[in-house]
Every structure is written in structure tokens, then in C-alpha cells.
Design a protein around this motif. Structure first.
Motif, PDB file in Angstrom:
ATOM      1  N   ALA A   1      19.861  22.162 -44.452  1.00  0.00           N
ATOM      2  CA  ALA A   1      21.149  21.602 -44.865  1.00  0.00           C
ATOM      3  C   ALA A   1      22.106  21.462 -43.690  1.00  0.00           C
ATOM      4  O   ALA A   1      23.074  20.694 -43.753  1.00  0.00           O
ATOM      5  N   ALA A   2      21.829  22.205 -42.617  1.00  0.00           N
ATOM      6  CA  ALA A   2      22.675  22.138 -41.418  1.00  0.00           C
ATOM      7  C   ALA A   2      22.060  21.232 -40.362  1.00  0.00           C
ATOM      8  O   ALA A   2      22.232  21.449 -39.166  1.00  0.00           O
ATOM      9  N   ALA A   3      21.326  20.219 -40.801  1.00  0.00           N
ATOM     10  CA  ALA A   3      20.649  19.307 -39.869  1.00  0.00           C
ATOM     11  C   ALA A   3      21.629  18.765 -38.838  1.00  0.00           C
ATOM     12  O   ALA A   3      22.749  18.386 -39.167  1.00  0.00           O
ATOM     13  N   PRO A   4      21.223  18.719 -37.572  1.00  0.00           N
ATOM     14  CA  PRO A   4      22.136  18.278 -36.522  1.00  0.00           C
ATOM     15  C   PRO A   4      22.340  16.778 -36.541  1.00  0.00           C
ATOM     16  O   PRO A   4      21.542  16.023 -37.104  1.00  0.00           O
ATOM     17  N   LYS A   5      23.433  16.355 -35.928  1.00  0.00           N
ATOM     18  CA  LYS A   5      23.610  14.922 -35.682  1.00  0.00           C
ATOM     19  C   LYS A   5      22.571  14.494 -34.659  1.00  0.00           C
ATOM     20  O   LYS A   5      22.340  15.182 -33.660  1.00  0.00           O
ATOM     21  N   LEU A   6      21.928  13.372 -34.923  1.00  0.00           N
ATOM     22  CA  LEU A   6      20.851  12.889 -34.069  1.00  0.00           C
ATOM     23  C   LEU A   6      21.280  11.633 -33.329  1.00  0.00           C
ATOM     24  O   LEU A   6      22.029  10.814 -33.879  1.00  0.00           O
ATOM     25  N   PRO A   7      20.805  11.451 -32.110  1.00  0.00           N
ATOM     26  CA  PRO A   7      21.107  10.204 -31.398  1.00  0.00           C
ATOM     27  C   PRO A   7      20.367   9.034 -32.019  1.00  0.00           C
ATOM     28  O   PRO A   7      19.378   9.215 -32.737  1.00  0.00           O
ATOM     29  N   ALA A   8      20.821   7.860 -31.738  1.00  0.00           N
ATOM     30  CA  ALA A   8      20.123   6.669 -32.206  1.00  0.00           C
ATOM     31  C   ALA A   8      18.813   6.521 -31.450  1.00  0.00           C
ATOM     32  O   ALA A   8      18.700   6.906 -30.280  1.00  0.00           O
ATOM     33  N   GLY A   9      17.813   5.999 -32.105  1.00  0.00           N
ATOM     34  CA  GLY A   9      16.565   5.718 -31.430  1.00  0.00           C
ATOM     35  C   GLY A   9      16.695   4.516 -30.512  1.00  0.00           C
ATOM     36  O   GLY A   9      17.718   3.821 -30.500  1.00  0.00           O
ATOM     37  N   ALA A  10      15.665   4.274 -29.741  1.00  0.00           N
ATOM     38  CA  ALA A  10      15.671   3.129 -28.827  1.00  0.00           C
ATOM     39  C   ALA A  10      15.332   1.843 -29.578  1.00  0.00           C
ATOM     40  O   ALA A  10      14.639   1.862 -30.596  1.00  0.00           O
TER      41      ALA A  10
ATOM     42  N   ASP B   1       2.462  12.699 -24.064  1.00  0.00           N
ATOM     43  CA  ASP B   1       2.938  11.801 -23.024  1.00  0.00           C
ATOM     44  C   ASP B   1       4.422  12.054 -22.819  1.00  0.00           C
ATOM     45  O   ASP B   1       5.115  12.520 -23.729  1.00  0.00           O
ATOM     46  N   TYR B   2       4.905  11.710 -21.620  1.00  0.00           N
ATOM     47  CA  TYR B   2       6.346  11.822 -21.375  1.00  0.00           C
ATOM     48  C   TYR B   2       7.103  10.715 -22.097  1.00  0.00           C
ATOM     49  O   TYR B   2       8.194  10.919 -22.612  1.00  0.00           O
ATOM     50  N   GLY B   3       6.506   9.517 -22.152  1.00  0.00           N
ATOM     51  CA  GLY B   3       7.205   8.378 -22.722  1.00  0.00           C
ATOM     52  C   GLY B   3       8.140   7.742 -21.700  1.00  0.00           C
ATOM     53  O   GLY B   3       8.275   8.211 -20.577  1.00  0.00           O
ATOM     54  N   SER B   4       8.802   6.678 -22.119  1.00  0.00           N
ATOM     55  CA  SER B   4       9.633   5.920 -21.183  1.00  0.00           C
ATOM     56  C   SER B   4      11.082   5.765 -21.618  1.00  0.00           C
ATOM     57  O   SER B   4      11.900   5.239 -20.851  1.00  0.00           O
ATOM     58  N   ASP B   5      11.425   6.207 -22.807  1.00  0.00           N
ATOM     59  CA  ASP B   5      12.776   5.942 -23.316  1.00  0.00           C
ATOM     60  C   ASP B   5      13.784   7.033 -23.012  1.00  0.00           C
ATOM     61  O   ASP B   5      14.992   6.782 -23.104  1.00  0.00           O
ATOM     62  N   TYR B   6      13.315   8.255 -22.682  1.00  0.00           N
ATOM     63  CA  TYR B   6      14.252   9.355 -22.497  1.00  0.00           C
ATOM     64  C   TYR B   6      13.931  10.173 -21.251  1.00  0.00           C
ATOM     65  O   TYR B   6      12.755  10.343 -20.896  1.00  0.00           O
ATOM     66  N   TRP B   7      14.976  10.671 -20.610  1.00  0.00           N
ATOM     67  CA  TRP B   7      14.857  11.847 -19.754  1.00  0.00           C
ATOM     68  C   TRP B   7      15.169  13.008 -20.688  1.00  0.00           C
ATOM     69  O   TRP B   7      16.285  13.183 -21.144  1.00  0.00           O
ATOM     70  N   TRP B   8      14.164  13.791 -21.018  1.00  0.00           N
ATOM     71  CA  TRP B   8      14.293  14.746 -22.119  1.00  0.00           C
ATOM     72  C   TRP B   8      15.426  15.753 -21.941  1.00  0.00           C
ATOM     73  O   TRP B   8      16.194  15.990 -22.884  1.00  0.00           O
ATOM     74  N   PRO B   9      15.597  16.382 -20.766  1.00  0.00           N
ATOM     75  CA  PRO B   9      16.756  17.288 -20.634  1.00  0.00           C
ATOM     76  C   PRO B   9      18.088  16.574 -20.864  1.00  0.00           C
ATOM     77  O   PRO B   9      19.008  17.130 -21.472  1.00  0.00           O
ATOM     78  N   GLY B  10      18.197  15.325 -20.387  1.00  0.00           N
ATOM     79  CA  GLY B  10      19.428  14.577 -20.604  1.00  0.00           C
ATOM     80  C   GLY B  10      19.663  14.286 -22.074  1.00  0.00           C
ATOM     81  O   GLY B  10      20.795  14.380 -22.579  1.00  0.00           O
ATOM     82  N   LEU B  11      18.588  13.915 -22.787  1.00  0.00           N
ATOM     83  CA  LEU B  11      18.712  13.673 -24.221  1.00  0.00           C
ATOM     84  C   LEU B  11      19.146  14.948 -24.936  1.00  0.00           C
ATOM     85  O   LEU B  11      20.021  14.925 -25.815  1.00  0.00           O
ATOM     86  N   MET B  12      18.557  16.072 -24.557  1.00  0.00           N
ATOM     87  CA  MET B  12      18.869  17.331 -25.224  1.00  0.00           C
ATOM     88  C   MET B  12      20.298  17.778 -24.940  1.00  0.00           C
ATOM     89  O   MET B  12      20.975  18.322 -25.826  1.00  0.00           O
ATOM     90  N   ALA B  13      20.761  17.536 -23.726  1.00  0.00           N
ATOM     91  CA  ALA B  13      22.168  17.837 -23.411  1.00  0.00           C
ATOM     92  C   ALA B  13      23.089  17.003 -24.298  1.00  0.00           C
ATOM     93  O   ALA B  13      24.097  17.503 -24.825  1.00  0.00           O
ATOM     94  N   ARG B  14      22.730  15.738 -24.478  1.00  0.00           N
ATOM     95  CA  ARG B  14      23.556  14.854 -25.307  1.00  0.00           C
ATOM     96  C   ARG B  14      23.527  15.299 -26.770  1.00  0.00           C
ATOM     97  O   ARG B  14      24.558  15.317 -27.456  1.00  0.00           O
ATOM     98  N   MET B  15      22.350  15.689 -27.254  1.00  0.00           N
ATOM     99  CA  MET B  15      22.246  16.182 -28.632  1.00  0.00           C
ATOM    100  C   MET B  15      23.104  17.424 -28.837  1.00  0.00           C
ATOM    101  O   MET B  15      23.800  17.557 -29.853  1.00  0.00           O
ATOM    102  N   ALA B  16      23.051  18.355 -27.868  1.00  0.00           N
ATOM    103  CA  ALA B  16      23.823  19.581 -28.008  1.00  0.00           C
ATOM    104  C   ALA B  16      25.314  19.262 -28.124  1.00  0.00           C
ATOM    105  O   ALA B  16      26.029  19.842 -28.953  1.00  0.00           O
ATOM    106  N   ARG B  17      25.781  18.324 -27.317  1.00  0.00           N
ATOM    107  CA  ARG B  17      27.207  18.027 -27.310  1.00  0.00           C
ATOM    108  C   ARG B  17      27.638  17.187 -28.506  1.00  0.00           C
ATOM    109  O   ARG B  17      28.833  17.094 -28.800  1.00  0.00           O
ATOM    110  N   MET B  18      26.682  16.617 -29.208  1.00  0.00           N
ATOM    111  CA  MET B  18      26.990  15.929 -30.464  1.00  0.00           C
ATOM    112  C   MET B  18      27.213  16.921 -31.601  1.00  0.00           C
ATOM    113  O   MET B  18      27.730  16.558 -32.662  1.00  0.00           O
ATOM    114  N   ASN B  19      26.826  18.180 -31.363  1.00  0.00           N
ATOM    115  CA  ASN B  19      26.837  19.177 -32.431  1.00  0.00           C
ATOM    116  C   ASN B  19      27.659  20.409 -32.066  1.00  0.00           C
ATOM    117  O   ASN B  19      27.424  21.491 -32.543  1.00  0.00           O
TER     118      ASN B  19
END
Length: 394
Positions: free
Chosen positions: A60-69, A376-394
Motif C-alpha cells: 500500500a506504500a508503493a513508491p512513486k515510480l519514474p516514467a519508462g523510456a 544485461d545492463y540495458g541502454s536506457d538507464y544508469w542504474w545508480p542515477g535512476l535509483m537516486a532519482r527514485m529516492a528523491r521522488m519519495n
């Protein structure tokens, strides 16, 4: 050409290549490392805790999520980028947990260089146990055969290895089968590989990321404690932190019995989340101090070093032209953006990261732990950067 015939030709070519290559046949067929490589290695089991730490579910406390690519949903972007597990803890509760690409909560995967951060914690435990005197011990106290190679190894301290400032030559290249990193990963005799190491610079004069540095730390811990790294992990970290599932740590071979300490701790994503929560809580669970709080503080401290520009003095690792992080004791601290990295300042957030985008990210101010495992690492995210952004959204 039908699929069966094409597969037969590819396998035949791989077998021919394997016969004239130092690579094992499975790697020739596979073509690169994978998070299932533990199936090809000798592994030592790490038992789960008899009393697993409860991580309460709070969907019920699901975090705000960034938009997908590309206009897609965030989950779709995660899956398309090779993610197999993505977990978010906040205030010690599981608020978001998803699995992709055939993986489930109990699916095992390797951590790659996330293992380096665990080695750092085990070094702290060995010091607390009196098995190792301290970080200023020379590595040759535990790996004396290095002196036969070059007496200058006596100047390399455990501290230098922790900070990736050893001055030891090591080619950290994952696309060349003859590189030092590939040899260490695939060899069945790590002792022999270690005996080929050489000095190329004075210690503590530069930052150079090196799996060889962590391998030496792992050997030092094994020799000081008199047991495989997996067993010491089980006794001093995995069971005390309340791991839900067993893990394993890969060795060079059954005969060699030297742990691949730089890469190959195999576990479930939810237990990596427990490890992140333990770090967030300063090494403490309830009334029990599992990891000395002072060791965690030392492990995450950004220190001033001699020589070079401001980035070099602060051990700021250039990850790309636009990304950098402070390299501490086998962990990374996020940095404030700064042109050319000069003048960058450390943030409180820190993380462990491995090949193909394995990440344990800790955001203390938001009381958040985020874990991502991927094939795979993938190509859409730098994962630490995405996670920093997610944390600050919440």
C-alpha cells in the motif's frame, strides 16, 4: 537454413574454437559472462539463517515510480533492459518487488562486483575478530609469495587494496579473453594467476579499479581466518543478518579451493536487499551490532589523498564523461554534479555495483534501499542515477 541445422553448425564451430583456445568450452559457446555462470564453477554453500529477518510487505506504500523510456510503463522498460529483479525497501519494509524474464523470488543469480563490497565487510569482521591486525598491514603478511615476485609488494597495505590504489598492474577488461580480469574469472588456479601479478606504480598514488586488488583481500581473509570466504560469510554476516535463502561463493576449482572474491557471490535479490538494509541501519539489527558501526563509517568515508588534481585526491572515479562517484573501501558514494568533476562533493547515498547492472543502492535520507539484478545492463538507464532519482521522488 532450419534452426536445428544452424544450431548444430554454431555448436560445431564453438567446439573447434574451444579446442585451440584457453577458454573453457562453455564460455566459447556462451560468448560472454552471464549471471548463471555459477553453474560452471565449483561453489561453497552459505547456509541461510535459522531465524530469517522478517521484511514486512507494505504494497500500500508503493513508491512513486519514474516514467519508462519511449512512453512505455516503467516495468516494461525494466524488463526490456534485461532486469530480472527490482526491489524497493523503505523504512525496513518491502514497498515494491518485481521479477522479470523468468525469475522469481527464489531465483539464484551471481552478483559480480557487488561481491567486492561484501569482501570489505568481511575484512572489517576479521579485524574485529583479531584475525587481522588492521588496514595498515602489508598484504605480504598474508600473501608472502608476492615478495618472491617483487620486494616492492611489501609496501602495499590492505588500505591501498581497499581503495583501489595499490599500484599493482591489472587489466580490467571484460571483452578480451586474455585480460587479467578474464584470466582471474576463468582460471582453475588462482594461486598461479596471483603469482604473475606485478607492480607498475607506487601505492596510494592513483586510483585504478582492479579486481586483482579485491582478490588479494579475499585471499588475506581466507588465510587469516583459516576457512573459505563462504564459511566466514555464513558465520559473520549471512546468518547474523537473517538471510532468508542460502547463498554460495564460487571458487577457482575443487582442487584449488581459492574463492573468486572479486566477483562471484551468488544469492537472491531479497537477501541483497537485507544486506542493504543492514548497511542503512549502521550494521545493527535490533540490539545486535552485526557489523561494527565504525567500520561502516570508515568504509564509506571520502578521504584526501596526495597528488594529482582534486578528483584524484578525493578518489573520484570517472565512470563516463558525465558521471562520477567517490570510490571508498570497495563501495561508491554518489557525488554532486560538477563540471569536469572538479569540486564535486559526496552525497550520503552509496552503492555496491556489479557487471550487467547488479546494484545495491542505499539512500539514508529517504530510508530507502533499492536492489536491481539483471542479465544485461540495458541502454536506457544508469542504474545508480535512476535509483537516486527514485529516492528523491519519495
Amino acid at each position: 537454413m532450419n534452426t536445428l541445422l544452424r544450431s548444430s553448425i554454431l555448436l560445431g564451430a564453438a567446439a573447434a574454437l574451444s579446442s585451440c583456445s584457453t577458454l573453457p568450452g562453455w564460455m566459447v559457446v556462451q560468448g560472454r559472462s552471464a549471471m548463471t555462470d555459477h553453474r560452471h564453477f565449483h561453489n561453497v554453500t552459505v547456509a541461510a539463517s535459522p531465524a530469517p529477518r522478517t521484511l514486512e510487505l507494505e504494497p500500500a506504500a508503493a513508491p512513486k515510480l519514474p516514467a519508462g523510456a519511449n512512453g512505455e510503463a516503467f516495468e516494461a522498460t525494466l524488463e526490456r533492459n534485461g532486469t530480472v529483479a527490482f526491489i524497493v525497501l523503505q523504512r525496513g519494509r518491502v514497498v515494491w518487488e518485481r521479477y522479470f524474464n523468468g525469475h522469481q523470488r527464489d531465483s539464484l543469480g551471481t552478483s559480480f562486483s557487488v561481491a567486492k563490497s561484501v569482501v570489505s565487510l568481511l575484512l572489517g569482521q576479521a579485524i574485529a575478530d583479531g584475525r587481522i591486525a588492521g588496514v595498515d598491514d602489508p598484504i605480504t603478511r598474508y600473501v608472502p609469495e608476492l615478495l618472491e615476485r617483487d620486494p616492492r609488494f611489501a609496501r602495499v597495505r590492505l588500505r591501498d587494496l581497499l581503495q583501489m590504489r595499490s599500484g599493482i598492474a591489472f587489466e580490467e577488461e571484460y571483452r578480451k579473453p586474455w585480460s587479467d580480469a578474464a584470466v582471474f574469472y576463468l582460471t582453475e588456479d588462482l594461486r598461479a594467476a596471483v603469482r604473475t601479478m606485478r607492480i607498475e606504480a607506487d601505492p596510494d598514488t592513483r586510483l585504478k579499479y582492479s579486481s586483482g586488488d579485491t582478490q588479494l583481500l579475499g585471499i588475506a581473509i581466507e588465510r587469516a581466518t583459516g576457512q573459505p570466504l563462504a564459511r566466514y560469510l555464513e558465520q559473520r554476516l549471512w546468518q547474523p543478518m537473517g538471510a532468508e535463502f542460502p547463498a554460495s561463493w564460487s571458487q577457482d576449482s575443487a582442487g584449488g579451493a581459492v574463492t573468486k572474491s572479486f566477483c562471484c557471490l551468488n544469492a537472491r535479490a531479497i537477501d541483497f536487499a537485507r544486506l542493504g538494509q543492514l548497511m542503512l541501519d549502521g550494521g545493527r539489527i535490533g540490539e545486535r551490532q552485526v557489523i561494527p558501526q565504525a567500520w561502516i563509517a570508515d568504509s564509506l568515508a571520502v578521504r584526501e589523498h596526495a597528488g594529482g588534481d582534486a578528483a584524484a585526491r578525493a578518489n573520484l572515479q570517472r565512470l563516463s564523461p558525465t558521471r562520477a562517484a567517490f570510490y571508498t573501501w570497495q563501495w561508491r558514494r554518489m557525488s554532486t554534479p560538477a563540471p569536469g568533476e572538479l569540486g564535486a562533493q559526496p552525497l550520503r547515498d552509496f552503492y555496491a555495483q556489479g557487471l550487467h547492472g547488479q546494484v545495491i543502492y542505499v539512500a539514508p535520507e529517504q530510508q530507502m534501499v533499492i536492489v536491481r539484478l539483471g542479465r544485461d545492463y540495458g541502454s536506457d538507464y544508469w542504474w545508480p542515477g535512476l535509483m537516486a532519482r527514485m529516492a528523491r521522488m519519495n
